[in-house]
Enzyme design. Sequence first.
Site, PDB file in Angstrom:
ATOM      1  N   GLU A  29      -9.871   0.638   5.266  1.00 36.54           N
ATOM      2  CA  GLU A  29      -9.990   0.378   4.040  1.00 36.54           C
ATOM      3  C   GLU A  29      -9.503  -1.045   4.060  1.00 36.54           C
ATOM      4  O   GLU A  29     -10.164  -1.597   2.869  1.00 36.54           O
ATOM      5  CB  GLU A  29      -9.213   1.022   2.655  1.00 36.54           C
ATOM      6  CG  GLU A  29      -9.380   0.778   1.506  1.00 36.54           C
ATOM      7  CD  GLU A  29      -8.554   1.767  -0.006  1.00 36.54           C
ATOM      8  OE1 GLU A  29      -8.374   1.080  -0.997  1.00 36.54           O
ATOM      9  OE2 GLU A  29      -7.453   1.965   0.603  1.00 36.54           O
ATOM     10  N   HIS A  30      -8.435  -1.523   4.530  1.00 37.45           N
ATOM     11  CA  HIS A  30      -7.973  -3.191   3.880  1.00 37.45           C
ATOM     12  C   HIS A  30      -7.562  -3.232   5.496  1.00 37.45           C
ATOM     13  O   HIS A  30      -6.228  -3.042   5.823  1.00 37.45           O
ATOM     14  CB  HIS A  30      -7.173  -2.742   3.466  1.00 37.45           C
ATOM     15  CG  HIS A  30      -7.160  -2.588   1.331  1.00 37.45           C
ATOM     16  ND1 HIS A  30      -6.237  -1.804   1.227  1.00 37.45           N
ATOM     17  CD2 HIS A  30      -7.237  -3.079   0.395  1.00 37.45           C
ATOM     18  CE1 HIS A  30      -6.790  -0.803  -0.293  1.00 37.45           C
ATOM     19  NE2 HIS A  30      -7.258  -2.047  -0.289  1.00 37.45           N
TER      20      HIS A  30
ATOM     21  N   HIS B  68       1.321   2.675  -2.845  1.00 38.09           N
ATOM     22  CA  HIS B  68       0.674   3.215  -4.097  1.00 38.09           C
ATOM     23  C   HIS B  68       0.642   5.489  -4.073  1.00 38.09           C
ATOM     24  O   HIS B  68       0.777   6.137  -5.142  1.00 38.09           O
ATOM     25  CB  HIS B  68      -0.664   3.515  -3.541  1.00 38.09           C
ATOM     26  CG  HIS B  68      -1.473   2.487  -4.053  1.00 38.09           C
ATOM     27  ND1 HIS B  68      -1.913   2.005  -5.459  1.00 38.09           N
ATOM     28  CD2 HIS B  68      -1.579   1.197  -3.188  1.00 38.09           C
ATOM     29  CE1 HIS B  68      -3.169   0.846  -5.062  1.00 38.09           C
ATOM     30  NE2 HIS B  68      -2.580   0.581  -4.265  1.00 38.09           N
TER      31      HIS B  68
ATOM     32  N   HIS C  99     -55.232  13.434   1.533  1.00 39.67           N
ATOM     33  CA  HIS C  99     -54.710  11.553   1.956  1.00 39.67           C
ATOM     34  C   HIS C  99     -55.471  10.989   2.499  1.00 39.67           C
ATOM     35  O   HIS C  99     -56.482  10.074   1.808  1.00 39.67           O
ATOM     36  CB  HIS C  99     -53.734  11.891   2.935  1.00 39.67           C
ATOM     37  CG  HIS C  99     -51.391  12.163   2.322  1.00 39.67           C
ATOM     38  ND1 HIS C  99     -52.488  13.327   1.423  1.00 39.67           N
ATOM     39  CD2 HIS C  99     -50.922  11.375   2.102  1.00 39.67           C
ATOM     40  CE1 HIS C  99     -50.610  13.142   1.122  1.00 39.67           C
ATOM     41  NE2 HIS C  99     -50.626  12.310   1.764  1.00 39.67           N
TER      42      HIS C  99
ATOM     43  N   GLN D 227       0.695  -0.876   0.508  1.00 39.63           N
ATOM     44  CA  GLN D 227      -0.208  -0.225  -0.105  1.00 39.63           C
ATOM     45  C   GLN D 227       0.505   1.279  -0.455  1.00 39.63           C
ATOM     46  O   GLN D 227       0.464   2.752  -0.709  1.00 39.63           O
ATOM     47  CB  GLN D 227      -1.072  -0.104   1.310  1.00 39.63           C
ATOM     48  CG  GLN D 227      -2.191  -0.824   0.936  1.00 39.63           C
ATOM     49  CD  GLN D 227      -2.798  -0.623   0.391  1.00 39.63           C
ATOM     50  OE1 GLN D 227      -3.608   0.576   0.137  1.00 39.63           O
ATOM     51  NE2 GLN D 227      -2.908  -1.531  -1.036  1.00 39.63           N
TER      52      GLN D 227
ATOM     53  N   ASP E 285      -6.400  -6.738  -4.544  1.00 35.33           N
ATOM     54  CA  ASP E 285      -7.060  -5.853  -5.257  1.00 35.33           C
ATOM     55  C   ASP E 285      -6.882  -5.835  -7.012  1.00 35.33           C
ATOM     56  O   ASP E 285      -7.287  -5.261  -8.221  1.00 35.33           O
ATOM     57  CB  ASP E 285      -5.167  -4.972  -5.250  1.00 35.33           C
ATOM     58  CG  ASP E 285      -5.159  -4.315  -3.992  1.00 35.33           C
ATOM     59  OD1 ASP E 285      -6.337  -3.718  -4.284  1.00 35.33           O
ATOM     60  OD2 ASP E 285      -3.834  -3.157  -4.132  1.00 35.33           O
TER      61      ASP E 285
END
Length: 847
Positions: free
Chosen positions: A742-743, A676, A835, A673, A776
């Site tokens: 996230e992971h 990235h 109504h 990671q 991934d």
Amino acid sequence: MTVFLPLLDDEGSDLVQVLARIGPIVVSPSQFADLPNNRYYINLENSPDATLDLILSWLNQGVEKVIVPLTSAKELIGTGIPPERLYLLLDVGSVSAVSDTVRNGVSGVFLKTPAIDIDLISSVSKFFANSAIHVLPATSFPPTPSTIRELLSIGAAPVLTTSQLTFSATSTDRINVADAFLAPIVSDRHDGLFPTIVATETGHSLGLVYSSIESVKESIITGKGVYQSRKHGLWRKGETSGATQEVVSISLDCDSDGLEFRVKQAGAGFCHLNRQSCFGEISGLPALESTLRSRLAYAPEGSYTHRLFNDPALLQSKIMEEADELCRAVEKKDVAFEAADLLYFALAKCVQTGVGIAEIEQSLDAKAKRVTRRPGNAKPQRSKQPEVQPTAPVASTSQKSNTTIQKSDTTIRMRTSDLTTVTPEARLELLKRPILKSDEMIGKVKPIVDDVRTRGDAALVELTAKFDKAKLTSTVVFPPFAPETMQIDPDVRAAIDQAYSNIHKFHEAQLDKDTLVVETMPGVVCSRFARPIRRVGLYVPGGTAILPSTALMLGIPAQVAGCKQIILATPPRADGSISPEVMYVAHRVGASAILKAGGAQAVAALAYGTETVPKVDKIFGPGNQWVTAAKMLVQNDTDALVSIDMPAGPSEVLVIADHTANPAFVAADLLSQAEHGVDSQVVLVAVNLTAEKLADIEREVDAQANALTRVEIVRESIPKSVIVKTSSTDEAIAFSNDYAPEHLILHLEDAPERVADIDNAGSVFVGQFTPESCGDYASGTNHTLPTNGYARQFSGVNTLSFQKHITSQQISSEGLKNVGPVVATLADCEGLDAHANAVRIRLRASK
């Protein structure tokens, strides 16, 4: 020996796998893009615009021959294409126009004739004395086996269109595939059988058997090893023993009186003595491969081999050590000795990961087919090391000493914090992400969004030139996509296809197909059913990495959900093209259009539409802060009427590791990671780890990082990352749930059992053999996941993200009598007379 060349026409795609067992297949460029990875000749008869670069790319991908018209051949000869890869496409009446340069610059002729004229073809064959001659007659009916034999006798072979071939019996308009292949075969035996060598994929002999016309026909069509027993008739190898064979190829020898079958052998081996070969024990690399496979399966726990296969760090160290020893070796015997050691450990690595000698040779063959070459320079981290100056022969294995590996002056390491000592305020700080200045970014992207909204395509073209440095005349590509834009490495294509299959399978299982029907009270039936979002926009980032995986992760659930329009947006390269990998995925997922634009301008085009870009109803996909801000801006604009998948931020991973964790695995997961981007968020939660164990992990992080091509990114992201020390697994999981990564990767002794305790995470990776990389790319789950702590509220992208749910209700007269008074009372309570009246008027009418 090539008996005939099959030419793939409009009929015959079902024949491709069968024909691949007996030789190459002639295809057009458009057909080649969608075919499996077999042996091909590409016919450029109807592709006059094929460029040299495109032809070279096909040859680099493994295409065996390119068949070109005479005019193109004159231009291509001398450009670096080897003659053995070039065939000449020639009408029989144009032979006299062929110069010596062209004749000597090709290795084969694809000769088009009105009919098969043996004398004429013979004279052409003599003129092209050093070239293979393949004859394509204009007749609709195929040549007979006797005509095939006559052609072969003058050094020519027929071209048969697949519409002339059949699996059934030979007729006047079709010839059986096996009849054509076996046309020249002869036997000098009284029983008419043919000696047949059976070999492995790599050509190592397994045994000698006999074949008949009938047995070869069955093998060609079924792909199974079938032979002829001299006593018992047809012998379908493995039918009773289970030692079956998958036929890879069948070929005739040069005299057409013998055959070779190359097979993938299942079971103990080919020989009835339970060994691989009838000719005795195997040796060399095949023997080593067999031994290593056996040890992988049966090595006793505690043995060195068992440790080698189960300790990746040890195996990696041994490969690096042996490579270093080989580089230092000088004497011939020492080079041989060290090369053998390196091959042993390298093959152990291959066997451990399921790779055999056959796959290695296939890769070598593919490399050998390349006609263009990279410079071949060492990677920067290798080329910077001082040149080794051997001063003496290298010591034997028993005398080896430790080798010092040179590193960068600055160690790449993480910050450390201990939850047992930090204050509550400090703990909250550990949970925070970098501050995203949303208002500031929205202010920056608004002029871009407004420009595209107002001026459409003209703004897109200008902004793409400004930000992506690509000058375009058109920003949208519509299908069918040109085959040349999807030319990718065969191995990459196969990997994408397998990933596509896995992801599609998992996302198809999520599809909400059934209508929910509930009778809430007698006569009152409520339903809910799913419908696809009609038009979706998928943003696939460019930037520092090409991301066909994101195109898969967004395109497949959209395709599975049944979205009518799938618009894929991705930044173009400097030459205005899209990466062929992304183009291929767009083709696989059925993209309706590809927008060649990135950043806020792409988001704006998807949200509002332009003259050429279709407007969408929902935008998906990750991106940088410009993309995220633009998505947030357009979803709040009622004129856009567009929604988004989720807020997005930098990539994140949180790894929880206890005493059972492998330091090399943990470091690799952190770095996967960290590479990235410089703002990637990386957290290691250490469960009661010793100082020595933590030091091992940090050493691995530094060593592995320095071996990465993106090391400079890692140098910035890792120092911002943190090791959080905890005293128990419960404390570690509680911190992770608060962080909502996230992971989330669980390197825990009881990892599967602890999944039940996870409340907040985008995706969970369970156990030491589940790297985040698999999610991934290819395991099947989606990698478009919530970041910045949004895993507390959001799911990752899934099939339901591309569906919406509609409810319905159906009330009978009796049902209205039951529910109507309740509705009227509540409407009266709220003061909504109309109504109540809508109910009461029906109740009065039904009395």
